[in-house]
Motif scaffolding. Structure first.
Motif, PDB file in Angstrom:
ATOM      1  N   ASP A   1       0.810  -1.213   0.000  1.00 24.11           N
ATOM      2  CA  ASP A   1       0.000   0.000   0.000  1.00 24.11           C
ATOM      3  C   ASP A   1       0.848   1.269   0.000  1.00 24.11           C
ATOM      4  O   ASP A   1       0.326   2.368   0.054  1.00 24.11           O
TER       5      ASP A   1
ATOM      6  N   GLN B   1      -7.930   1.563  -4.499  1.00 24.59           N
ATOM      7  CA  GLN B   1      -6.754   1.331  -3.645  1.00 24.59           C
ATOM      8  C   GLN B   1      -7.077   1.651  -2.191  1.00 24.59           C
ATOM      9  O   GLN B   1      -6.698   0.897  -1.288  1.00 24.59           O
TER      10      GLN B   1
ATOM     11  N   ASN C   1      -7.033  -0.969   0.944  1.00 22.28           N
ATOM     12  CA  ASN C   1      -6.222  -0.732   2.149  1.00 22.28           C
ATOM     13  C   ASN C   1      -7.052  -0.824   3.428  1.00 22.28           C
ATOM     14  O   ASN C   1      -6.547  -1.206   4.479  1.00 22.28           O
ATOM     15  N   GLU C   2      -8.336  -0.453   3.327  1.00 22.07           N
ATOM     16  CA  GLU C   2      -9.184  -0.371   4.514  1.00 22.07           C
ATOM     17  C   GLU C   2     -10.031  -1.628   4.763  1.00 22.07           C
ATOM     18  O   GLU C   2     -10.474  -1.861   5.868  1.00 22.07           O
TER      19      GLU C   2
END
Length: 342
Positions: free
Chosen positions: A3, A225, A229-230
């Protein structure tokens, strides 16, 4: 998944043959490169259609391994909208940056210096001005003269969403290239292909949400993205959350940080306020508007919102009469801290 790497960079086409969905524009740019005498170019089109990507691909086609020596990018939006807060952080402008000079004077000096540098093992170098619609009139007047003076060793490319914002003397010196919106079916397929390469699982309702991300490819890539990432699995909630976060302005992000400090009764509240006002350059009116927006997003009672609005009104009045915004804003946020978080 790493990331730390921006997917907009990782998956950006490096050459013309990697570009998808802009075949007509690519064909025209190829012919200009093959002519061995590239003209100045004004490339226009809607946000997210791939203007910057096409210029970067052109630079790679033109210079190959010597791109870094012969290609310079200046973002007019950062230069003129963020001003000295941006220049403070950009090391490459340190030799031109004098705090007592105006932003436009620094811009003129920077362009002049870059244009005067001799090309490295090529006939001419490229200066790419992105988001050129943000160029001020006096900056454009100076650019016109620089274009004339250094035309033998330097070519300019301007990318803009608004061709009419560029003065006629610059437009008349450029080949005009329009980049249309991507076909609406292309963007979702590109996004889903990226997620597949990254090994990210997407639910059916997540796929349906991604299919709603049309036209603006850069925004779409940033959304997926952030979602990746979350969330472990991307569903419609992940996409909705990411779109909301992506639509936040830089000031909204600063306000999130400030309210986080208020809630924790952090000792650095005063420093945060001074940074937002003095270093980042936001004025009292902008911060008041962002504060109201933040309060409306918070899960607090209507009564508390009403009282907070009264506090803001008092400080807003003081700001119109006062000289130092950060002093009045410090009072406001200390009151908000006491009222909401004590």
């Amino acid at each position: 998944m790493d990331d730390e790497i921006l997917w907009t960079e990782k998956y950006r086409p490096k050459r013309f043959d990697e570009v998808v969905g802009q075949e007509r524009v690519v064909g025209r740019l190829k012919r200009l490169v093959e002519s061995k005498n590239l003209p100045h170019i004004l490339i226009s089109g809607p946000k997210g259609c791939g203007k910057t990507m096409l210029v970067l691909a052109l630079a790679n086609e033109l210079y190959d391994n010597s791109v870094a020596d012969n290609f310079t990018i200046l973002n007019a939006s950062d230069f003129f909208n963020l001003g000295k807060s941006y220049l403070d952080k950009e090391a490459r402008f340190s030799r031109f940056y004098k705090k007592d000079e105006s932003v436009v004077s620094i811009f003129k000096e920077s362009i002049k210096k870059y244009a005067s540098i001799v090309p490295f093992n090529v006939d001419y170098k490229l200066i790419f001005i992105d988001n050129a619609e943000n160029l001020r009139q006096d900056a454009q007047d100076a650019l016109r003269r620089i274009m004339e003076r250094y035309s033998n060793t330097c070519r300019f490319i301007f990318a803009t969403t608004s061709k009419s914002s560029i003065i006629s003397p610059i437009r008349s010196r450029c080949v005009d290239i329009f980049v249309p919106k991507l076909d609406k079916s292309l963007v979702p397929s590109i996004l889903l292909n990226i997620l597949d390469k990254e090994g990210i699982e997407v639910t059916k309702d997540g796929i349906d949400s991604i299919k709603g991300l049309l036209y603006d490819i850069e925004f779409g890539i940033n959304v997926i993205q952030l979602a990746a990432n979350e969330y472990e699995v991307i569903d419609s909630d992940a996409i909705r959350y990411s779109i909301k976060e992506m639509e936040k302005s830089e000031l909204d992000i600063w306000m999130d940080k400030l309210f986080g400090r208020l809630e924790k009764n952090d000792a650095k509240i005063k420093e945060e306020i001074e940074r937002i006002t003095l270093m980042e350059g936001y004025d009292g009116k902008e911060i008041i508007e962002a504060t109201i927006k933040k309060l409306n997003e918070m899960k607090i009672s209507e009564r508390k919102k009403a009282i907070a609005t009264l506090l803001i009104s008092d400080i807003d009045y003081d700001l119109t009469r006062g000289k130092y915004d950060f002093i009045h804003l410090e009072r406001l946020f200390l009151k908000i801290k006491t009222f909401l978080f004590s």
